[in-house]
Design a protein around this motif. Sequence first.
Motif, PDB file in Angstrom:
ATOM      1  N   GLN A 283       0.844  -1.198   0.000  1.00 20.74           N
ATOM      2  CA  GLN A 283       0.000   0.000   0.000  1.00 20.74           C
ATOM      3  C   GLN A 283       0.878   1.246   0.000  1.00 20.74           C
ATOM      4  O   GLN A 283       1.999   1.224   0.503  1.00 20.74           O
ATOM      5  N   PHE A 284       0.353   2.321  -0.562  1.00 20.17           N
ATOM      6  CA  PHE A 284       1.129   3.549  -0.652  1.00 20.17           C
ATOM      7  C   PHE A 284       0.467   4.639   0.179  1.00 20.17           C
ATOM      8  O   PHE A 284      -0.733   4.877   0.076  1.00 20.17           O
ATOM      9  N   ILE A 285       1.262   5.292   1.012  1.00 16.08           N
ATOM     10  CA  ILE A 285       0.771   6.418   1.799  1.00 16.08           C
ATOM     11  C   ILE A 285       1.498   7.657   1.287  1.00 16.08           C
ATOM     12  O   ILE A 285       2.726   7.716   1.360  1.00 16.08           O
ATOM     13  N   ALA A 286       0.761   8.620   0.776  1.00 15.78           N
ATOM     14  CA  ALA A 286       1.379   9.763   0.098  1.00 15.78           C
ATOM     15  C   ALA A 286       2.000  10.731   1.098  1.00 15.78           C
ATOM     16  O   ALA A 286       1.789  10.630   2.307  1.00 15.78           O
ATOM     17  N   THR A 300      -3.638  -0.597  -1.543  1.00 16.62           N
ATOM     18  CA  THR A 300      -4.431   0.620  -1.358  1.00 16.62           C
ATOM     19  C   THR A 300      -3.530   1.847  -1.492  1.00 16.62           C
ATOM     20  O   THR A 300      -2.365   1.805  -1.116  1.00 16.62           O
ATOM     21  N   GLU A 301      -4.072   2.926  -2.062  1.00 18.88           N
ATOM     22  CA  GLU A 301      -3.303   4.159  -2.209  1.00 18.88           C
ATOM     23  C   GLU A 301      -4.025   5.261  -1.446  1.00 18.88           C
ATOM     24  O   GLU A 301      -5.170   5.594  -1.756  1.00 18.88           O
TER      25      GLU A 301
ATOM     26  N   ARG B 260       4.481   2.626 -10.009  1.00 21.07           N
ATOM     27  CA  ARG B 260       3.503   1.820  -9.267  1.00 21.07           C
ATOM     28  C   ARG B 260       2.318   1.443 -10.135  1.00 21.07           C
ATOM     29  O   ARG B 260       1.852   0.315 -10.120  1.00 21.07           O
ATOM     30  N   ARG B 265      -0.995  -1.773 -10.996  1.00 20.25           N
ATOM     31  CA  ARG B 265      -2.391  -1.599 -11.404  1.00 20.25           C
ATOM     32  C   ARG B 265      -2.668  -2.023 -12.836  1.00 20.25           C
ATOM     33  O   ARG B 265      -3.754  -2.478 -13.144  1.00 20.25           O
ATOM     34  N   ASN B 290       4.709   9.309   2.249  1.00 22.12           N
ATOM     35  CA  ASN B 290       5.396   8.941   1.017  1.00 22.12           C
ATOM     36  C   ASN B 290       6.131   7.605   1.152  1.00 22.12           C
ATOM     37  O   ASN B 290       7.326   7.509   0.911  1.00 22.12           O
ATOM     38  N   SER B 291       5.413   6.590   1.555  1.00 18.99           N
ATOM     39  CA  SER B 291       6.053   5.303   1.796  1.00 18.99           C
ATOM     40  C   SER B 291       5.175   4.169   1.301  1.00 18.99           C
ATOM     41  O   SER B 291       3.963   4.320   1.180  1.00 18.99           O
ATOM     42  N   LEU B 292       5.825   3.045   1.048  1.00 20.48           N
ATOM     43  CA  LEU B 292       5.102   1.825   0.693  1.00 20.48           C
ATOM     44  C   LEU B 292       5.151   0.880   1.890  1.00 20.48           C
ATOM     45  O   LEU B 292       6.228   0.620   2.433  1.00 20.48           O
ATOM     46  N   ILE B 293       4.000   0.394   2.276  1.00 23.61           N
ATOM     47  CA  ILE B 293       3.893  -0.462   3.455  1.00 23.61           C
ATOM     48  C   ILE B 293       3.258  -1.778   3.021  1.00 23.61           C
ATOM     49  O   ILE B 293       2.272  -1.773   2.295  1.00 23.61           O
TER      50      ILE B 293
END
Lengths: 424, 372
Positions: A283-286, A300-301, B260, B265, B290-293
């Motif tokens: 998932q990406f957190i902006a 999820t973005e 990404r 997608r 601004n991270s990928l988890i």
Amino acid sequence: MIRKEMIAMLLAGGQGSRLGVLTSGVAKPAVAFGGKYRIIDFPLSNCINSGIDTVGVLTQYQPLRLNRHIGIGIPWDLDRNNGGVTVLPPYEKSTNSEWYTGTANAIYQNLNYMDSYDPEYVLILSGDHIYKMDYEVMLDFHKANQADITIATMPVPIEEASRFGVVITDENKKITEFEEKPEHPRSNLASMGIYIFSWKVLKESLIAMKDQSNCDFGKHIIPYCHEKQQRIFAYEYNGYWKDVGTLGSYWEANMELIDLIPEFNLYEEYWKIYTKNENVSPQFIAADARVDKSIVGEGTEIYGEVYNSVIGSGVSIGKGAVVRDSIVMKDVQIGEHTIIDKSIVGDKTEIGKNCRLGVGDYAPSTLNPKVYAFDLVTIGENSIIPDNVSIGKNTAISGVTEASDYPGGMLASGGAIIKEGDSV
Amino acid sequence: MKALGLILAGGNNNRMQELSAKRAIAAMPIGGSYRSIDFVLSNMTNSHVQTVAVLTQYNARSLNEHLSSSKWWDFGRKQGGLYTFTPTVTSDNSWWYRGTADAMCQNIDFLRKRHEPYVIIAGGDCIYKMDYNKVLDYHIEKKADITVVCKDMPKDEDVSRFGVVRMNEDYRIVEFEEKPMVAQSNTISTGVYIIRRRQLIEMLERCQEENRWDFVNDILIRYKNMKHIYGYKMEDYWSNISTVDSYYKTNMDFLNPDVRKYFFREAPQIYSKIDDYPPAKYNPGSDVRNSLISSGCIINSKVEGSLLFKNVFVGNNCVIKNSVILNDVYIGDNTHIENCIVESRGTLRANTYYCGDNGVKVVAEHNERFMI
């Protein structure tokens, strides 16, 4: 073929009508739970974790999603040469072609399936509870008591006991009496709808009661066996167990997962819960997003803000959007600057920009005040909500809605928009 | 599909420091939830290649573990399937794979027995999406003996660790230099080749007779004036991860929304082994930007510009900046991590400080972990 000691029959055909629009297109066991799971994942994972590798899943109401989810059982290691998972829909017979009319009737119609394995014990489960339980321990209890039937029970607060079927036992846990939703309960041991039957007893009773209309375990089979002086025991379970039958309890059970150390802990290495993963990406957190006290699924973005929420996989939350105290299921899209409070949003729904969900004062639902209570906004799967609308509390929306469906850009508290014919 | 796949995943590598001390490069975790080899395997299955052999020998355990079931890439078939070939001792051979050509040579029986007319040869250390059918069509159209997939690198990039090629106007390769001191062009070989199966067998047999073991030096370069070797230019994203810096950069590329979108997608999908971790959990105190988890992570503090792979625990009051934290890492309270790659399964003690001052630092900590 190795003989199976115990096989499981999982009742997954119910609609779960108290979940309202969430189950208008899917059976209740296929409703999403806890970000990436579906309700049926819990009993299925319990089965494989308990060493039961033969499970018949009885389906009837809207089975497409359920069938696709189960597939050949790969996620639960139930793809077996001998046994494994089998989906059992109602079928036409030479003499009649009836639907499953009750829990026991559904099992009766699949006598052949059970006979083909000729097990010693049959475990009856329902597909709409959230819990982790080792059925093997229950089986040990069943054997130790030389029981014919063991009913899983759990202690509930005595004031709530009148909502359940309660059992009264002697000092050896042998059941002496049953009370169905008693006004003045004499016991607080509530039946969980989980039974272990010795196969011979089950077969005999199902055949004896085959002409009973709407034949049900709690109402007919258990009383019949009790009358015949069969040995019925109550197995006491003391872990977490949640019936997610209403929107309120469904919302609550999801919210419990985000506690610092949740009572129902999915993060334990021991007793994993398995599910079908369609999406594996992270998932990406902006950069200007905020996520606090939430759980979030794969792929999820998030560009907006998320607080106290359960977010499924493949969701996108636009810039400036705020999601609070809500459940957002798979592949939902939330437009920019939309604010969502205390809502349940079904799979693949699209919500436009600048919307407000969960605003205004309390008003009872005009559609069905028993279902749509708890101040929740409930949106069914595959719905579309246009830009710039406000939606009040205790509301329900299902289907593709347009701006013209919202007079003055508003759906007042208690309102509902149900579009027919959008989902088959 | 008219081709079978050979994935060369056996190479030793000391440019990856501790990261490759225990695992093959092809098993390196990438992009949060994947392993490097997932990309080539997914490309194969998405191109309808049904038979794929992975040739591996160096540190193969983690790779074998990842490939323990072929179902994730849809290779669990009666027709074809996924094979892993490690060197085996036989009555007439007790050598390890002495080179890429030797690796194929030692499995020449497999090549002889198959019926597919073409072979796609690829490495396991490159991140890209490709429909090999397009390359195969090109190969047939050009009447090529061997087609090499090439990529133009940016002018300022050091290409001395690649095979550098020069093509004529018809895209025939006229020059091929392996790891040149001074590169003559910025077009490089991506390590993806298509060749007719019988042609390959013939060339391998000849190599064996002459005691030559390397596919690039002893086949591509040696035959380039005699056989028709063509280049196929790929335009899309491509990255090789076999140095610490390029590994770090490739992972950071996934913070770019276009990358990404392209990998996560857009169809076709990249597949990987399913690990059954619960959704990622953000506790009070978490501040992720601004991270990928990835799934299974539990976060209690600040994370910025970083990638957290599966099942990472971040304690209270930590700062994680511009770092790549591989899977199953436990980070104690008050830890500061900046410009680092933290090796998987590591346990970082509370109150520690890790910072890559001049470039990326690889952190491999094996402290004892006390779980509550």
